[in-house]
Design an enzyme around this catalytic site. Structure first.
Site, PDB file in Angstrom:
ATOM      1  N   SER A 135      19.619 -13.810   0.246  1.00 22.86           N
ATOM      2  CA  SER A 135      18.886 -13.599  -0.983  1.00 22.86           C
ATOM      3  C   SER A 135      19.456 -12.129  -1.777  1.00 22.86           C
ATOM      4  O   SER A 135      19.998 -11.407  -0.807  1.00 22.86           O
ATOM      5  CB  SER A 135      17.357 -13.523  -0.761  1.00 22.86           C
ATOM      6  OG  SER A 135      16.610 -13.053  -1.784  1.00 22.86           O
ATOM      7  N   TYR A 148       9.932 -11.229   4.374  1.00 22.20           N
ATOM      8  CA  TYR A 148      11.064 -12.124   3.819  1.00 22.20           C
ATOM      9  C   TYR A 148      12.343 -11.143   3.701  1.00 22.20           C
ATOM     10  O   TYR A 148      13.602 -11.820   3.906  1.00 22.20           O
ATOM     11  CB  TYR A 148      10.395 -12.988   2.542  1.00 22.20           C
ATOM     12  CG  TYR A 148      11.387 -13.604   1.852  1.00 22.20           C
ATOM     13  CD1 TYR A 148      11.858 -14.997   2.565  1.00 22.20           C
ATOM     14  CD2 TYR A 148      12.343 -13.218   0.810  1.00 22.20           C
ATOM     15  CE1 TYR A 148      12.718 -15.629   1.558  1.00 22.20           C
ATOM     16  CE2 TYR A 148      13.199 -13.721   0.160  1.00 22.20           C
ATOM     17  CZ  TYR A 148      13.585 -15.113   0.630  1.00 22.20           C
ATOM     18  OH  TYR A 148      14.530 -16.023  -0.045  1.00 22.20           O
TER      19      TYR A 148
END
Length: 246
Positions: A135, A148
């Site tokens: 990400s 996350y």
């Protein structure tokens, strides 16, 4: 990586980026196996894409991986690409231990465990690929999703290290680095105009994956605001802009 004639496992293939990658690779002439928790969702995708296959997997459950791996390799002995796409993204209010532990188990331990189980098979293939999905938040964390962001930073570092360890073998390690994409990863993302449209993201990713020589990291233009922040020397400005916006 070669773009056709592969046998590809995609975890988290029932929705979002995983399902879109599955559609694109299936259309390009690959045998695609999507894996996820919800068999009914997977079956619906397979019904619309004859020749695609689906298997149930729980990335949080290490005890299920042995049976999953045995069944996978028995049915698809030509498997040569594994795409670690399964992931969860949940906002945390300071430290929510249950969310943190589930996120680490799914996003980080799951790929490590599955790679450990499949690595001997992949090493025996004439050409294989291990594909991770990290990400932009691996490079600039979002304060609302600390665990996350941390797992994606860990996946980035793990990908770098595994690429070095596997150098000279038949396995290439490729990391896909998405920006925010219009999917259901978090509530509101699918309709958020600030997110990148899923179809545009997949088109750009597939074009980058087809480049020769292969790119070790796939950064679409939209993610470079985050992923190149440290290189540009404006990390603090980008961190503030990202988190002020949320």
């Amino acid at each position: 990586m070669q773009t056709t004639g592969n046998t590809i496992l995609i975890t988290g293939g029932g929705s979002g980026i995983g399902a879109a990658l599955a559609h694109a690779w299936h259309a390009a002439g690959n045998q695609v196996i999507i894996a996820g928790r919800r068999q009914a969702v997977l079956d619906a995708i397979v019904a619309d894409h004859p020749g695609m296959a689906a298997l149930t997997i729980d990335m949080e459950d290490p005890t299920s991986l042995t049976a999953f791996t045995d069944g996978l390799l028995a049915d698809f002995p030509a498997l040569n690409i594994v795409v670690h796409n399964a992931g969860i993204m949940v906002a945390e209010n300071r430290i929510d231990l249950a969310i943190a532990e589930a996120t680490i188990a799914t996003n980080l331990l799951g790929p490590i465990r599955l790679t450990h189980a499949l690595l001997p098979h992949l090493m025996a293939q004439p050409a294989a690929s291990l594909v991770t999905v990290s990400s932009g938040l691996a490079f600039v964390p979002l304060a609302a999703t600390p665990t996350y962001s941390a797992t994606k930073a860990a996946i980035h570092g793990w990908s770098l290290a595994m690429r070095a360890q596997l150098a000279g073998s038949s396995i290439e390690v490729i990391e896909i680095v998405p920006p925010g994409v219009q999917t259901d990863l978090m509530p509101g993302h699918a309709d958020n105009e600030q997110m990148m449209p899923l179809a545009d993201f997949i088109d750009e990713v597939m074009a980058l994956l087809a480049q020769q020589p292969a790119l070790p990291e796939i950064h679409v233009d939209r993610v470079k605001f985050l992923s190149e922040a440290t290189r540009r020397g404006d990390f603090d400005t980008v961190f503030a802009a990202l988190n002020d916006a949320h």
